[in-house]
Design an enzyme around this catalytic site. Structure first.
Site, short mmCIF file in Angstrom:
data_model
loop_
_atom_site.label_atom_id
_atom_site.label_comp_id
_atom_site.label_asym_id
_atom_site.label_seq_id
_atom_site.Cartn_x
_atom_site.Cartn_y
_atom_site.Cartn_z
CG ASP A 51 -3.29 15.44 11.99
OD1 ASP A 51 -2.91 14.28 12.23
OD2 ASP A 51 -3.38 16.31 12.90
CB CYS A 111 -18.01 6.59 -6.12
SG CYS A 111 -17.98 6.40 -4.32
CB CYS A 167 -13.79 9.33 -5.23
SG CYS A 167 -14.45 7.74 -4.65
CB CYS A 171 -18.80 9.96 -3.97
SG CYS A 171 -17.01 10.10 -3.83
CG HIS A 211 -15.41 6.60 -0.66
ND1 HIS A 211 -16.18 7.34 -1.52
CD2 HIS A 211 -16.03 6.66 0.56
CE1 HIS A 211 -17.23 7.81 -0.88
NE2 HIS A 211 -17.17 7.41 0.39
CG ASP A 217 4.08 13.64 14.86
OD1 ASP A 217 5.23 13.31 14.53
OD2 ASP A 217 3.17 12.82 15.05
N GLY A 228 -3.85 18.08 22.66
CA GLY A 228 -4.52 17.57 23.85
C GLY A 228 -6.02 17.46 23.72
CG ASP A 260 3.37 18.68 22.64
OD1 ASP A 260 3.91 17.79 21.95
OD2 ASP A 260 2.14 18.84 22.70
#
Length: 380
Positions: free
Chosen positions: A269, A312, A309, A307, A338, A95, A219, A149
């Site tokens: 994001d 898990c 992952c 899950c 996770h 950013d 915004g 900005d």
């Protein structure tokens, strides 16, 4: 000259207008819609780059303002840029630092040339302009850079937002002129305008006329309701070029990701997954699980039985609760892993639903199972 970053539209969901596409960057091609983990200080909190790669992350964020203060863009540049500095060979987006200036600095003076403010760490006087922000981002070396900005509050007055939008457009043009590396770094424009349709239209017209390779919508997710955010998205995404990526900044709850994709957003994001993980809050296929609660002390099942992952597959709720309660760092690593995996996997499911023209059905089923349809449901 071919832009450093391009977007290929593959399919549009015939019921919602959600887009399935590819984001092509100097460090790889990534499917969209996508969720991008946030690594503010060139590190996604508690996660190794190898773990992010393992869970399917493609583009991650770094923060211009914070890296400018520590360690300094000159050190990152000397290290070979962010990719080498943090050992990440996929996409990176930075950013501009504008949001941090307006949200962190207690004392700031907005002028046409830029913003004078006090460093939130030590109170020293600082100055950031479009040219300075772009110079820092050029030195950091990400694939995608954001324009400098002003992000006005959503409920600010019409007159203030109108002046802010006009200034942001002028700053965008100045930043574009200052950009030194358009052949390998893409600079995106940021559409502002709070909740005012005509100001969003004006902002989009101004930025599209400058022919940025991509556009973000800023915004939002700054205190307004989900209904208000979705309303703004419904008319704003239609103002942006179909053949360029659309990025909704700072949004990462499961409902907002699905609803944003339905309205034509390609990139998201948010710090949410790692922030709530540090408090022991996790996102699961059956809704939120606050793992530090006493009822999980003898629960020897996975955090989310649905899950796959690392967390898990290997650890129980009882063990993770124990780690969180005893302030063991490994507990935060497990909950962070996770939550990030959950959102990255969610976006994979969203892409599959778009490809099959079934995003509306997917949304209905997900919201029902997650618990969003309950009267007291909360966003994440």
């Amino acid at each position: 000259m071919e832009p450093a970053v391009t977007y290929h539209l593959k399919h549009v969901d015939k019921h919602t207008g959600a887009r399935l596409g590819e984001l092509v960057t100097p460090h790889g091609t990534f499917p969209t819609p996508m969720f991008m983990p946030v690594g503010t200080l060139a590190s996604v909190k508690t996660m190794a780059p190898e773990e992010l790669d393992e869970m399917g992350a493609g583009v991650i964020l770094a923060n211009t303002y914070h890296l400018w203060l520590r360690p300094g863009e000159d050190i990152v540049e000397q290290a070979g840029g962010l990719h080498k500095f943090m050992n990440w060979d996929k996409g990176i987006l930075t950013d501009s630092g504008g949001f941090q200036v307006f949200s962190l600095a207690e004392l700031r003076d907005i002028q046409e040339e830029g913003v004078h403010f006090k460093n939130h760490l030590d109170g020293s006087k600082m100055f950031l302009s479009p040219e300075k922000a772009i110079a820092i981002e050029n030195a950091l070396g990400p694939d995608i850079m954001m324009s400098f900005d002003e992000c006005p509050p959503f409920f600010e007055s019409y007159d203030y937002v109108a002046k802010s939008v006009a200034r942001t457009s002028r700053w965008a043009e100045r930043g574009l002129k200052a950009h030194k590396n358009p052949d390998w770094q893409a600079l995106f424009g940021i559409v502002q305008g709070a909740g005012f349709k005509d100001l969003r239209q004006q902002s989009a017209r101004d930025l599209v006329s400058l022919d940025f390779p991509g556009y973000s919508i800023g915004g939002l997710s700054v205190g307004e309701s989900k209904e208000e955010m979705n309303h703004v998205l419904e008319f704003t995404t239609l103002l942006l070029p179909e053949h360029k990526p659309r990025y909704l900044m700072g949004v990462g709850s499961p409902d907002a990701l699905i609803d944003g994709a339905m309205r034509g957003i390609d990139m998201f994001d948010c710090v949410l997954p790692t922030r709530i993980a540090r408090n022991g809050t996790t996102m699961t296929s059956n809704g939120r699980v606050v793992i530090k609660n006493a009822k999980y002390a003898r629960d020897f099942t996975p955090l989310d039985p649905n899950c796959n992952c690392y967390t898990c597959r290997n650890y129980t709720r009882a063990y993770i609760r124990h780690l969180i309660h005893t302030d063991e760092a490994f507990g935060i690593r497990l909950t962070s892993y996770h939550n990030l995996y959950f959102l990255l996997h969610l976006m994979q499911q969203v892409r599959e639903a778009i490809a099959n023209d079934q995003l509306l059905d997917f949304r209905e089923a997900f919201f029902e199972q997650y618990g969003y349809n309950k009267p007291d449901a909360k966003s994440f």
